[in-house]
Design a protein around this motif. Structure first.
Motif, PDB file in Angstrom:
ATOM      1  N   ILE A   1      48.644  24.155  -3.217  1.00 20.25           N
ATOM      2  CA  ILE A   1      48.166  25.535  -3.301  1.00 20.25           C
ATOM      3  C   ILE A   1      46.790  25.676  -2.657  1.00 20.25           C
ATOM      4  O   ILE A   1      46.501  26.684  -2.030  1.00 20.25           O
ATOM      5  CB  ILE A   1      48.125  25.980  -4.770  1.00 20.25           C
ATOM      6  CG1 ILE A   1      49.523  25.978  -5.307  1.00 20.25           C
ATOM      7  CG2 ILE A   1      47.399  27.289  -4.939  1.00 20.25           C
ATOM      8  CD1 ILE A   1      49.974  27.082  -6.131  1.00 20.25           C
ATOM      9  N   HIS A   2      45.948  24.683  -2.785  1.00 21.61           N
ATOM     10  CA  HIS A   2      44.587  24.774  -2.250  1.00 21.61           C
ATOM     11  C   HIS A   2      44.505  24.430  -0.761  1.00 21.61           C
ATOM     12  O   HIS A   2      43.422  24.438  -0.189  1.00 21.61           O
ATOM     13  CB  HIS A   2      43.647  23.863  -3.042  1.00 21.61           C
ATOM     14  CG  HIS A   2      43.993  22.412  -2.872  1.00 21.61           C
ATOM     15  ND1 HIS A   2      44.942  21.796  -3.645  1.00 21.61           N
ATOM     16  CD2 HIS A   2      43.545  21.473  -2.014  1.00 21.61           C
ATOM     17  CE1 HIS A   2      45.056  20.528  -3.268  1.00 21.61           C
ATOM     18  NE2 HIS A   2      44.220  20.310  -2.279  1.00 21.61           N
TER      19      HIS A   2
ATOM     20  N   VAL B   1      43.049  29.573   6.990  1.00 22.94           N
ATOM     21  CA  VAL B   1      43.518  30.495   5.959  1.00 22.94           C
ATOM     22  C   VAL B   1      43.999  29.671   4.773  1.00 22.94           C
ATOM     23  O   VAL B   1      44.723  28.684   4.956  1.00 22.94           O
ATOM     24  CB  VAL B   1      44.689  31.360   6.490  1.00 22.94           C
ATOM     25  CG1 VAL B   1      45.095  32.407   5.477  1.00 22.94           C
ATOM     26  CG2 VAL B   1      44.347  31.992   7.817  1.00 22.94           C
ATOM     27  N   ARG B   2      43.596  30.064   3.569  1.00 26.61           N
ATOM     28  CA  ARG B   2      44.069  29.342   2.387  1.00 26.61           C
ATOM     29  C   ARG B   2      45.537  29.687   2.138  1.00 26.61           C
ATOM     30  O   ARG B   2      45.943  30.837   2.238  1.00 26.61           O
ATOM     31  CB  ARG B   2      43.237  29.701   1.156  1.00 26.61           C
ATOM     32  CG  ARG B   2      41.811  29.202   1.232  1.00 26.61           C
ATOM     33  CD  ARG B   2      41.013  29.461  -0.016  1.00 26.61           C
ATOM     34  NE  ARG B   2      41.338  30.761  -0.608  1.00 26.61           N
ATOM     35  CZ  ARG B   2      41.099  31.083  -1.864  1.00 26.61           C
ATOM     36  NH1 ARG B   2      40.537  30.228  -2.673  1.00 26.61           N
ATOM     37  NH2 ARG B   2      41.408  32.280  -2.321  1.00 26.61           N
ATOM     38  N   TYR B   3      46.305  28.684   1.788  1.00 26.69           N
ATOM     39  CA  TYR B   3      47.733  28.873   1.525  1.00 26.69           C
ATOM     40  C   TYR B   3      47.952  29.938   0.459  1.00 26.69           C
ATOM     41  O   TYR B   3      48.810  30.803   0.602  1.00 26.69           O
ATOM     42  CB  TYR B   3      48.371  27.544   1.102  1.00 26.69           C
ATOM     43  CG  TYR B   3      49.824  27.666   0.738  1.00 26.69           C
ATOM     44  CD1 TYR B   3      50.789  27.855   1.727  1.00 26.69           C
ATOM     45  CD2 TYR B   3      50.234  27.623  -0.583  1.00 26.69           C
ATOM     46  CE1 TYR B   3      52.126  27.985   1.404  1.00 26.69           C
ATOM     47  CE2 TYR B   3      51.577  27.751  -0.912  1.00 26.69           C
ATOM     48  CZ  TYR B   3      52.504  27.937   0.084  1.00 26.69           C
ATOM     49  OH  TYR B   3      53.839  28.069  -0.241  1.00 26.69           O
TER      50      TYR B   3
ATOM     51  N   MET C   1      43.800  39.780   5.316  1.00 26.11           N
ATOM     52  CA  MET C   1      43.895  38.489   4.649  1.00 26.11           C
ATOM     53  C   MET C   1      42.581  37.745   4.900  1.00 26.11           C
ATOM     54  O   MET C   1      42.092  37.732   6.026  1.00 26.11           O
ATOM     55  CB  MET C   1      45.065  37.703   5.257  1.00 26.11           C
ATOM     56  CG  MET C   1      45.520  36.532   4.460  1.00 26.11           C
ATOM     57  SD  MET C   1      46.889  35.630   5.259  1.00 26.11           S
ATOM     58  CE  MET C   1      47.819  36.881   6.112  1.00 26.11           C
ATOM     59  N   PRO C   2      41.998  37.152   3.854  1.00 27.08           N
ATOM     60  CA  PRO C   2      40.743  36.436   4.070  1.00 27.08           C
ATOM     61  C   PRO C   2      40.942  35.154   4.888  1.00 27.08           C
ATOM     62  O   PRO C   2      42.013  34.544   4.849  1.00 27.08           O
ATOM     63  CB  PRO C   2      40.263  36.106   2.654  1.00 27.08           C
ATOM     64  CG  PRO C   2      41.442  36.244   1.774  1.00 27.08           C
ATOM     65  CD  PRO C   2      42.418  37.149   2.455  1.00 27.08           C
ATOM     66  N   PHE C   3      39.912  34.778   5.613  1.00 26.43           N
ATOM     67  CA  PHE C   3      39.925  33.528   6.372  1.00 26.43           C
ATOM     68  C   PHE C   3      38.486  33.094   6.579  1.00 26.43           C
ATOM     69  O   PHE C   3      37.551  33.833   6.292  1.00 26.43           O
ATOM     70  CB  PHE C   3      40.636  33.701   7.724  1.00 26.43           C
ATOM     71  CG  PHE C   3      39.866  34.506   8.731  1.00 26.43           C
ATOM     72  CD1 PHE C   3      39.102  33.876   9.705  1.00 26.43           C
ATOM     73  CD2 PHE C   3      39.898  35.901   8.711  1.00 26.43           C
ATOM     74  CE1 PHE C   3      38.390  34.624  10.634  1.00 26.43           C
ATOM     75  CE2 PHE C   3      39.191  36.641   9.643  1.00 26.43           C
ATOM     76  CZ  PHE C   3      38.431  35.998  10.606  1.00 26.43           C
ATOM     77  N   HIS C   4      38.322  31.881   7.027  1.00 23.05           N
ATOM     78  CA  HIS C   4      36.996  31.426   7.421  1.00 23.05           C
ATOM     79  C   HIS C   4      37.157  30.602   8.697  1.00 23.05           C
ATOM     80  O   HIS C   4      38.271  30.250   9.076  1.00 23.05           O
ATOM     81  CB  HIS C   4      36.307  30.629   6.301  1.00 23.05           C
ATOM     82  CG  HIS C   4      36.988  29.335   5.991  1.00 23.05           C
ATOM     83  ND1 HIS C   4      38.069  29.245   5.145  1.00 23.05           N
ATOM     84  CD2 HIS C   4      36.748  28.074   6.417  1.00 23.05           C
ATOM     85  CE1 HIS C   4      38.470  27.982   5.071  1.00 23.05           C
ATOM     86  NE2 HIS C   4      37.680  27.255   5.830  1.00 23.05           N
TER      87      HIS C   4
END
Length: 154
Positions: free
Chosen positions: A79-80, A119-121, A108-111
Protein backbone atom coordinates in the motif's frame (compact mmCIF):
# COMPACT_ATOMS: atom_id res chain seq x y z
CA UNK A 1 11.90 2.07 -3.57
CA UNK A 2 9.37 -0.62 -4.39
CA UNK A 3 9.00 -1.53 -8.03
CA UNK A 4 6.33 -3.50 -9.80
CA UNK A 5 7.33 -6.76 -11.34
CA UNK A 6 6.69 -7.16 -15.05
CA UNK A 7 3.27 -8.49 -15.98
CA UNK A 8 3.05 -12.24 -15.59
CA UNK A 9 1.49 -14.53 -18.10
CA UNK A 10 -1.84 -16.06 -17.23
CA UNK A 11 -1.60 -19.24 -15.16
CA UNK A 12 -1.58 -22.58 -16.95
CA UNK A 13 -4.53 -24.97 -16.70
CA UNK A 14 -2.55 -27.11 -14.23
CA UNK A 15 -1.78 -24.05 -12.06
CA UNK A 16 -5.45 -23.02 -12.12
CA UNK A 17 -6.59 -26.47 -11.00
CA UNK A 18 -3.96 -26.69 -8.26
CA UNK A 19 -4.74 -23.17 -7.04
CA UNK A 20 -8.47 -23.99 -6.79
CA UNK A 21 -7.76 -27.12 -4.77
CA UNK A 22 -5.25 -25.36 -2.51
CA UNK A 23 -7.59 -22.43 -1.94
CA UNK A 24 -10.42 -24.72 -0.84
CA UNK A 25 -8.15 -26.68 1.47
CA UNK A 26 -6.58 -23.63 3.12
CA UNK A 27 -9.84 -21.72 3.49
CA UNK A 28 -11.05 -24.36 5.95
CA UNK A 29 -8.36 -23.19 8.37
CA UNK A 30 -9.38 -19.53 8.26
CA UNK A 31 -12.32 -20.12 10.60
CA UNK A 32 -10.01 -19.91 13.58
CA UNK A 33 -9.73 -17.30 16.28
CA UNK A 34 -6.01 -17.97 16.56
CA UNK A 35 -3.64 -15.27 15.35
CA UNK A 36 -1.30 -17.77 13.71
CA UNK A 37 -1.49 -21.12 11.94
CA UNK A 38 1.20 -23.67 11.24
CA UNK A 39 1.73 -25.08 7.78
CA UNK A 40 4.39 -27.48 6.53
CA UNK A 41 6.70 -27.03 3.59
CA UNK A 42 8.18 -30.21 2.13
CA UNK A 43 11.66 -29.91 0.62
CA UNK A 44 13.14 -31.85 -2.31
CA UNK A 45 14.20 -34.69 -0.01
CA UNK A 46 10.68 -35.08 1.38
CA UNK A 47 11.46 -33.58 4.79
CA UNK A 48 8.66 -31.48 6.28
CA UNK A 49 9.48 -28.08 7.77
CA UNK A 50 6.81 -26.43 9.94
CA UNK A 51 6.22 -22.71 9.36
CA UNK A 52 4.06 -20.48 11.56
CA UNK A 53 2.25 -17.77 9.62
CA UNK A 54 -0.13 -15.03 10.72
CA UNK A 55 -3.76 -15.84 9.88
CA UNK A 56 -3.89 -12.50 8.03
CA UNK A 57 -1.15 -13.77 5.70
CA UNK A 58 -3.01 -17.06 5.28
CA UNK A 59 -6.14 -15.09 4.26
CA UNK A 60 -4.07 -13.21 1.71
CA UNK A 61 -2.69 -16.50 0.38
CA UNK A 62 -6.22 -17.89 0.03
CA UNK A 63 -7.29 -14.73 -1.85
CA UNK A 64 -4.25 -15.07 -4.10
CA UNK A 65 -4.98 -18.75 -4.81
CA UNK A 66 -8.65 -17.95 -5.46
CA UNK A 67 -7.67 -15.40 -8.12
CA UNK A 68 -5.20 -17.80 -9.74
CA UNK A 69 -7.88 -20.52 -9.53
CA UNK A 70 -10.13 -18.21 -11.56
CA UNK A 71 -7.41 -18.00 -14.23
CA UNK A 72 -6.18 -14.52 -13.31
CA UNK A 73 -2.57 -13.39 -13.15
CA UNK A 74 -1.90 -11.70 -9.80
CA UNK A 75 0.40 -8.92 -8.67
CA UNK A 76 1.00 -7.81 -5.08
CA UNK A 77 1.81 -4.16 -4.37
CA UNK A 78 2.45 -2.78 -0.89
CA UNK A 79 0.00 0.00 0.00
CA UNK A 80 2.83 2.42 0.78
CA UNK A 81 4.54 1.78 -2.58
CA UNK A 82 5.49 4.69 -4.78
CA UNK A 83 4.75 4.16 -8.45
CA UNK A 84 6.24 5.63 -11.58
CA UNK A 85 3.78 7.40 -13.86
CA UNK A 86 3.83 4.36 -16.17
CA UNK A 87 3.07 1.97 -13.28
CA UNK A 88 0.24 4.22 -12.05
CA UNK A 89 -1.15 4.46 -15.60
CA UNK A 90 -1.05 0.67 -15.85
CA UNK A 91 -3.01 0.31 -12.58
CA UNK A 92 -5.68 2.69 -13.92
CA UNK A 93 -5.54 1.19 -17.43
CA UNK A 94 -4.90 4.60 -19.02
CA UNK A 95 -2.05 6.01 -21.05
CA UNK A 96 0.92 7.60 -19.30
CA UNK A 97 0.29 11.01 -20.96
CA UNK A 98 -3.33 10.94 -19.71
CA UNK A 99 -2.13 10.12 -16.20
CA UNK A 100 0.38 13.00 -16.32
CA UNK A 101 -2.49 15.33 -17.29
CA UNK A 102 -4.45 14.11 -14.24
CA UNK A 103 -1.47 14.82 -12.03
CA UNK A 104 -0.85 18.26 -13.47
CA UNK A 105 -4.55 19.17 -13.05
CA UNK A 106 -4.25 18.24 -9.36
CA UNK A 107 -6.69 15.33 -9.52
CA UNK A 108 -4.19 13.09 -7.77
CA UNK A 109 -1.30 14.02 -5.49
CA UNK A 110 2.27 13.31 -6.56
CA UNK A 111 5.78 14.40 -5.79
CA UNK A 112 8.95 14.63 -7.81
CA UNK A 113 12.25 12.90 -7.36
CA UNK A 114 14.49 15.02 -9.51
CA UNK A 115 12.51 15.39 -12.72
CA UNK A 116 10.52 12.16 -12.25
CA UNK A 117 6.98 12.12 -10.86
CA UNK A 118 6.06 9.53 -8.24
CA UNK A 119 2.55 8.63 -7.14
CA UNK A 120 1.63 6.71 -4.00
CA UNK A 121 -0.24 3.49 -4.73
CA UNK A 122 -2.90 4.32 -2.14
CA UNK A 123 -3.54 7.66 -3.92
CA UNK A 124 -3.99 5.85 -7.25
CA UNK A 125 -6.48 3.45 -5.66
CA UNK A 126 -8.33 6.31 -3.93
CA UNK A 127 -8.64 8.10 -7.30
CA UNK A 128 -9.87 4.89 -8.95
CA UNK A 129 -12.50 4.35 -6.26
CA UNK A 130 -13.62 7.99 -6.56
CA UNK A 131 -14.08 7.86 -10.34
CA UNK A 132 -15.79 4.45 -10.07
CA UNK A 133 -18.38 5.97 -7.70
CA UNK A 134 -18.91 8.91 -10.08
CA UNK A 135 -19.16 6.57 -13.06
CA UNK A 136 -21.75 4.40 -11.30
CA UNK A 137 -23.86 7.47 -10.44
CA UNK A 138 -23.90 8.49 -14.12
CA UNK A 139 -24.75 4.94 -15.22
CA UNK A 140 -27.61 4.79 -12.69
CA UNK A 141 -28.95 8.12 -13.98
CA UNK A 142 -28.77 6.88 -17.59
CA UNK A 143 -30.53 3.63 -16.68
CA UNK A 144 -33.26 5.57 -14.86
CA UNK A 145 -33.70 7.87 -17.86
CA UNK A 146 -33.91 4.86 -20.21
CA UNK A 147 -36.62 3.34 -18.01
CA UNK A 148 -38.58 6.60 -17.96
CA UNK A 149 -38.40 6.76 -21.75
CA UNK A 150 -39.47 3.09 -21.96
CA UNK A 151 -36.44 2.08 -23.99
CA UNK A 152 -36.81 -1.60 -23.15
CA UNK A 153 -35.43 -1.47 -19.60
CA UNK A 154 -38.00 -2.40 -16.99
Amino acid sequence: MTTLSPARALPSAAEVALARESSRTLSAYLQTRAETQQIEIVDDQGAAHPVRVPVSALRLLVDLLTEIGAGNAVSIIPIHAELTTQDAADVLNVSRPFLVQLLERGEMPFHKIGTHRRVRYQDVIAYKERIDVERNKVLDALAEQAQELKMGYE
